[in-house]
Design a protein around this motif. Structure first.
Motif: not given
Length: 103
Positions: A77-89, A91-97
């Motif tokens: 249903c939802f991927t990191l590409a759908d998240a806000d750019e602040s989360l996409q950039s 690093p700590a959040f991307v690791i969690k994702a």
């Protein structure tokens, strides 16, 4: 179909009724009034129940780490590409994702 869809506007605006509805069927968030679509607790409950409900909530929550991680648990249903750019950039959040879903 859920009875909530046919409830009056007044009842759809009631926080307690709305919470009960989205805990049962997250997609019912689309039938809530705009104020309740901005209620973090209701949005989080809806997304945890059904990640596809992300398409019905305000964009502000696409930058909320907890809500996005809950949505990522349902990979179709939802991927990191759908998240806000602040989360996409972030690093700590991307690791969690990636640890949550990998997508």
């Amino acid at each position: 179909p859920s009875a909530f869809r046919f409830a009056s506007s007044e009842l759809k605006a009631d926080q307690e009724i709305a919470m009960a509805a989205v805990l049962k069927e997250g997609g019912l968030v689309r039938h809530l009034n705009d104020d309740l679509k901005r209620d973090r607790m209701i949005v989080q409950a809806a997304v945890q129940q059904d990640a596809s409900s992300m398409r019905y909530i305000v964009d502000h929550f696409k930058g909320d780490q907890d809500i996005v991680l809950a949505a990522l648990r349902e990979e179709r249903c939802f991927t990191l590409a759908d998240a806000d750019e602040s989360l996409q950039s972030d690093p700590a959040f991307v690791i969690k994702a990636v640890q949550t879903n990998g997508k």
